[in-house]
Design a protein around this motif. Structure first.
Motif, PDB file in Angstrom:
ATOM      1  N   GLU A  24     -49.626 -12.227  16.672  1.00 54.95           N
ATOM      2  CA  GLU A  24     -49.527 -13.533  16.013  1.00 54.95           C
ATOM      3  C   GLU A  24     -49.624 -14.670  17.020  1.00 54.95           C
ATOM      4  N   LEU A  25     -48.979 -14.510  18.176  1.00 53.61           N
ATOM      5  CA  LEU A  25     -49.106 -15.550  19.195  1.00 53.61           C
ATOM      6  C   LEU A  25     -50.543 -15.613  19.704  1.00 53.61           C
ATOM      7  N   ALA A  26     -51.185 -14.454  19.833  1.00 54.50           N
ATOM      8  CA  ALA A  26     -52.592 -14.427  20.239  1.00 54.50           C
ATOM      9  C   ALA A  26     -53.460 -15.158  19.218  1.00 54.50           C
TER      10      ALA A  26
ATOM     11  N   HIS B 204     -50.864 -13.246   8.562  1.00 57.69           N
ATOM     12  CA  HIS B 204     -49.400 -13.140   8.623  1.00 57.69           C
ATOM     13  C   HIS B 204     -48.792 -14.426   9.180  1.00 57.69           C
ATOM     14  N   LEU B 205     -49.463 -15.005  10.162  1.00 53.66           N
ATOM     15  CA  LEU B 205     -48.975 -16.241  10.762  1.00 53.66           C
ATOM     16  C   LEU B 205     -48.917 -17.361   9.724  1.00 53.66           C
ATOM     17  N   HIS B 206     -49.963 -17.486   8.916  1.00 55.23           N
ATOM     18  CA  HIS B 206     -49.980 -18.536   7.893  1.00 55.23           C
ATOM     19  C   HIS B 206     -49.000 -18.245   6.768  1.00 55.23           C
TER      20      HIS B 206
ATOM     21  N   ARG C 106     -46.534 -28.939  10.147  1.00 58.24           N
ATOM     22  CA  ARG C 106     -47.092 -30.118   9.479  1.00 58.24           C
ATOM     23  C   ARG C 106     -48.549 -30.351   9.850  1.00 58.24           C
ATOM     24  N   THR C 107     -48.920 -30.069  11.109  1.00 58.16           N
ATOM     25  CA  THR C 107     -50.282 -30.354  11.552  1.00 58.16           C
ATOM     26  C   THR C 107     -51.229 -29.176  11.353  1.00 58.16           C
ATOM     27  N   HIS C 108     -50.681 -27.948  11.231  1.00 58.40           N
ATOM     28  CA  HIS C 108     -51.489 -26.759  10.968  1.00 58.40           C
ATOM     29  C   HIS C 108     -50.887 -26.049   9.760  1.00 58.40           C
ATOM     30  N   PRO C 109     -50.955 -26.666   8.590  1.00 59.20           N
ATOM     31  CA  PRO C 109     -50.239 -26.114   7.447  1.00 59.20           C
ATOM     32  C   PRO C 109     -50.764 -24.754   7.011  1.00 59.20           C
ATOM     33  N   GLY C 110     -49.836 -23.865   6.685  1.00 66.46           N
ATOM     34  CA  GLY C 110     -50.234 -22.610   6.078  1.00 66.46           C
ATOM     35  C   GLY C 110     -50.587 -22.868   4.624  1.00 66.46           C
TER      36      GLY C 110
END
Length: 277
Positions: free
Chosen positions: A126-128, A222-224, A247-251
């Motif tokens: 997920e971090l990747a 999964h991240l979103h 807020r800036t990368h909303p899922g």
């Protein structure tokens, strides 16, 4: 009224500059069913890594992403871009003690990841996915493009405001006030007009980078899903100022479905994104 008309016109013009350049898979009954299945399966709990482990963890995830980004840059843009040399300027900065849930890339290709985001993720995959997304922004020139769009929006809004003010009043102060309002409106339009296109493109190219690096593609969706859960918690009445990335990368369910569509595209044998004809 005329100011509103000019603002709508500015929005239309700027939105036209921000179109998607790639054939990004759209939502289908299959992607919807696959998304529902993933929600039913759930996502792994957050790793909740202590601060003293976050630096090493982030750099360990970043090394394969950097190499994969070079490979993907060569495939997309060709050898004339000197991708290895170009990406040698990319630098990762980790702020392990910061509670902020955020990551970003700047005009100098410095990628910064904050401790709150590292703590939130559920795996190194997920971090990747976060890092691949930021690399994609850099490869596609999004930061510079966004700045240019904001400048254009500000200038268009200022001109529209001044024109509307002059039509409504002979007082120079009224014209100046209208120009200032138009500039502010145009700036906001510039920010919003480009954002959705950029995020869709970075999601798409980032998934190709993620797969090339050998990470699990499903980690991006999964991240979103995790972002959606965090956004719901934040909207429950306790807004957390640390949730900057949320807020800036909303899922969103739409983005999750597009990622699932891109997974199918990659599994079908596509080694790079398809450009619109």
């Amino acid at each position: 009224m005329q100011l509103k008309i000019h603002a709508v016109l500015a929005t239309f013009l700027l939105s036209g500059c921000a179109g998607i350049r790639m054939q990004i898979p759209q939502m289908t009954p299959y992607t919807k069913a696959a998304m529902v299945e993933r929600f039913e399966e759930g996502i792994p709990p957050s790793l909740d890594l202590p601060a003293d482990e976050r630096q090493e963890f982030a750099h360990r995830a970043a090394d394969p992403i950097h190499g994969a980004a070079i490979t993907m840059c060569d495939r997309i843009f060709g050898p004339e871009q000197s991708c290895a040399s170009r990406l040698s300027r990319y630098r990762l900065t980790v702020k392990p003690h910061s509670p902020v849930v955020s990551a970003h890339i700047d005009l100098k290709n410095n990628i910064t990841v904050y401790g709150g985001l590292i703590r939130l993720v559920g795996s190194d995959d997920e971090l990747a996915a976060v890092l691949a997304h930021e690399y994609a922004h850099g490869l596609l020139g999004h930061v510079r493009g966004k700045m240019q769009t904001i400048i254009v929006g500000t200038l268009v809004g200022m001109a529209a405001g001044a024109a509307a003010g002059a039509a409504a009043s002979d007082d120079p102060e009224d014209v100046a006030d209208a120009a200032a309002i138009g500039a502010e409106t145009g700036q906001l339009v510039g920010v919003r007009a480009y954002s959705q296109a950029m995020e869709n493109e970075a999601d798409h190219v980032g998934l190709f980078i993620l797969r090339e690096a050998g990470y699990e593609m499903g980690a991006a969706s999964h991240l979103h899903m995790r972002f959606l859960n965090a956004a719901r918690s934040a909207s429950s009445g306790k807004e957390d100022p640390a949730l900057l990335y949320i807020r800036t990368h909303p899922g969103s369910r739409e983005r999750i479905q597009k990622l699932i569509g891109a997974e199918c595209m990659i599994e079908a044998g596509h080694l790079r994104p398809l450009w619109k004809r």
